[in-house]
Design a protein around this motif. Sequence first.
Motif, PDB file in Angstrom:
ATOM      1  N   ASN A 111      -7.240 -11.758  31.972  1.00  0.00           N
ATOM      2  CA  ASN A 111      -6.416 -11.905  30.982  1.00  0.00           C
ATOM      3  C   ASN A 111      -6.667 -10.766  29.939  1.00  0.00           C
ATOM      4  OD1 ASN A 111      -5.110 -12.667  28.592  1.00  0.00           O
ATOM      5  ND2 ASN A 111      -6.142 -14.945  28.761  1.00  0.00           N
ATOM      6  N   ARG A 112      -5.638  -9.632  30.203  1.00  0.00           N
ATOM      7  CA  ARG A 112      -5.502  -8.409  29.422  1.00  0.00           C
ATOM      8  C   ARG A 112      -5.030  -8.807  28.082  1.00  0.00           C
ATOM      9  NH1 ARG A 112      -2.415  -3.341  32.304  1.00  0.00           N
ATOM     10  NH2 ARG A 112      -4.124  -3.409  33.524  1.00  0.00           N
ATOM     11  N   LYS A 113      -4.018  -9.682  27.780  1.00  0.00           N
ATOM     12  CA  LYS A 113      -3.445  -9.959  26.465  1.00  0.00           C
ATOM     13  C   LYS A 113      -4.674 -10.196  25.783  1.00  0.00           C
ATOM     14  CE  LYS A 113      -0.056 -10.189  23.630  1.00  0.00           C
ATOM     15  NZ  LYS A 113       0.319  -9.083  23.046  1.00  0.00           N
ATOM     16  N   LEU A 114      -5.479 -11.399  26.098  1.00  0.00           N
ATOM     17  CA  LEU A 114      -6.489 -11.987  25.185  1.00  0.00           C
ATOM     18  C   LEU A 114      -7.518 -10.598  25.026  1.00  0.00           C
ATOM     19  CD1 LEU A 114      -7.874 -14.076  23.934  1.00  0.00           C
ATOM     20  CD2 LEU A 114      -8.656 -14.855  26.071  1.00  0.00           C
ATOM     21  N   HIS A 115      -7.838 -10.015  26.008  1.00  0.00           N
ATOM     22  CA  HIS A 115      -8.768  -8.793  26.054  1.00  0.00           C
ATOM     23  C   HIS A 115      -8.249  -7.951  24.757  1.00  0.00           C
ATOM     24  CE1 HIS A 115     -11.337  -5.454  27.262  1.00  0.00           C
ATOM     25  NE2 HIS A 115     -10.283  -4.712  27.190  1.00  0.00           N
ATOM     26  N   GLU A 116      -7.044  -7.799  24.820  1.00  0.00           N
ATOM     27  CA  GLU A 116      -6.514  -6.631  23.686  1.00  0.00           C
ATOM     28  C   GLU A 116      -6.582  -7.302  22.415  1.00  0.00           C
ATOM     29  OE1 GLU A 116      -2.194  -4.631  22.588  1.00  0.00           O
ATOM     30  OE2 GLU A 116      -2.367  -5.524  24.440  1.00  0.00           O
ATOM     31  N   GLN A 117      -6.051  -8.895  22.237  1.00  0.00           N
ATOM     32  CA  GLN A 117      -6.238  -9.166  21.007  1.00  0.00           C
ATOM     33  C   GLN A 117      -7.763  -9.423  20.581  1.00  0.00           C
ATOM     34  OE1 GLN A 117      -4.388 -12.975  22.286  1.00  0.00           O
ATOM     35  NE2 GLN A 117      -2.244 -12.188  21.619  1.00  0.00           N
ATOM     36  N   LEU A 118      -8.612  -9.863  21.352  1.00  0.00           N
ATOM     37  CA  LEU A 118     -10.148  -9.877  20.676  1.00  0.00           C
ATOM     38  C   LEU A 118     -10.286  -8.335  20.432  1.00  0.00           C
ATOM     39  CD1 LEU A 118     -11.244 -12.278  23.469  1.00  0.00           C
ATOM     40  CD2 LEU A 118     -10.863 -12.729  20.969  1.00  0.00           C
ATOM     41  N   ASN A 119     -10.197  -7.314  20.845  1.00  0.00           N
ATOM     42  CA  ASN A 119     -10.583  -5.986  20.628  1.00  0.00           C
ATOM     43  C   ASN A 119      -9.911  -5.601  19.302  1.00  0.00           C
ATOM     44  OD1 ASN A 119     -12.723  -5.521  22.473  1.00  0.00           O
ATOM     45  ND2 ASN A 119     -11.030  -5.136  24.220  1.00  0.00           N
ATOM     46  N   THR A 120      -8.801  -5.820  19.285  1.00  0.00           N
ATOM     47  CA  THR A 120      -7.788  -5.733  18.008  1.00  0.00           C
ATOM     48  C   THR A 120      -8.720  -6.328  16.902  1.00  0.00           C
ATOM     49  OG1 THR A 120      -6.035  -5.146  19.248  1.00  0.00           O
ATOM     50  CG2 THR A 120      -5.724  -5.483  16.925  1.00  0.00           C
ATOM     51  N   THR A 121      -9.022  -7.420  16.927  1.00  0.00           N
ATOM     52  CA  THR A 121      -9.603  -8.141  15.941  1.00  0.00           C
ATOM     53  C   THR A 121     -10.993  -7.732  15.543  1.00  0.00           C
ATOM     54  OG1 THR A 121      -8.240 -10.256  16.601  1.00  0.00           O
ATOM     55  CG2 THR A 121     -10.160 -10.612  15.197  1.00  0.00           C
ATOM     56  N   ALA A 122     -11.611  -7.235  16.722  1.00  0.00           N
ATOM     57  CA  ALA A 122     -13.096  -6.681  16.500  1.00  0.00           C
ATOM     58  C   ALA A 122     -12.884  -5.521  15.531  1.00  0.00           C
ATOM     59  CB  ALA A 122     -13.789  -6.559  17.888  1.00  0.00           C
ATOM     60  N   LEU A 123     -11.923  -4.574  15.801  1.00  0.00           N
ATOM     61  CA  LEU A 123     -11.461  -3.234  15.302  1.00  0.00           C
ATOM     62  C   LEU A 123     -11.235  -3.763  13.877  1.00  0.00           C
ATOM     63  CD1 LEU A 123     -11.427  -0.389  15.870  1.00  0.00           C
ATOM     64  CD2 LEU A 123      -9.175  -0.588  16.422  1.00  0.00           C
ATOM     65  N   VAL A 124     -10.524  -4.501  13.499  1.00  0.00           N
ATOM     66  CA  VAL A 124     -10.059  -5.086  12.148  1.00  0.00           C
ATOM     67  C   VAL A 124     -11.430  -5.509  11.423  1.00  0.00           C
ATOM     68  CG1 VAL A 124      -8.921  -6.846  10.816  1.00  0.00           C
ATOM     69  CG2 VAL A 124      -7.759  -5.635  12.533  1.00  0.00           C
ATOM     70  N   PHE A 125     -12.095  -6.477  12.183  1.00  0.00           N
ATOM     71  CA  PHE A 125     -13.632  -7.105  11.491  1.00  0.00           C
ATOM     72  C   PHE A 125     -14.402  -5.766  11.230  1.00  0.00           C
ATOM     73  CE2 PHE A 125     -13.839 -11.773  12.793  1.00  0.00           C
ATOM     74  CZ  PHE A 125     -12.823 -12.049  12.277  1.00  0.00           C
TER      75      PHE A 125
END
Length: 177
Positions: free
Chosen positions: A69-83
């Motif tokens: 699930n590349r899309k979810l992977h990207e979303q979770l990493n982007t959120t981790a970066l924001v956090f």
Amino acid sequence: MSNLSAEEKKYKKFITIVSIAIPIAVAALFGIKLPNVEPLSFLPPIYATINGLTAVLLIGSIIAIKNGNRKLHEQLNTTALVFSALFLVMYVAYHMTSESTKFGGEGAIKYVYYFILITHILLSIVVIPFVLFTYMRAKLGQFPQHKKIAKITFPLWLYVAITGVVVYLMIAPYYVH
């Protein structure tokens, strides 16, 4: 002549500047105390929670990519970066308005605390370019290079996120309210 695209050159320049500027700015701001400003003593449990959530996001991200699930992977990493960015802002704000808390434990636990704290601080500096280069590789569609650097970035970033929580939990009894 370089094989790098203009976009990649731009990213690399940005990453280099940010990777140098953040630790220098944090060190400089750490020494600045804002006069006549109410201490932001409520922030440490919030930014510790953000570190914990970052760890959860990173683990979820690995699970997502292993399940294709590349899309979810990207979303979770982007959120981790924001956090991680939110953590940094709150951490600096706290230290600009409050005195540093001294760890009060004695004996072996004191050495454990300082080992965790020092490795957390050093790796939080080291991980900045790793995170940004890993993210850049994905954004540029350079997935073999992304995967290669992510194998280093993931454990470093996860360690920093988890030890941020551990450091908070170990020092929390010594905060002055």
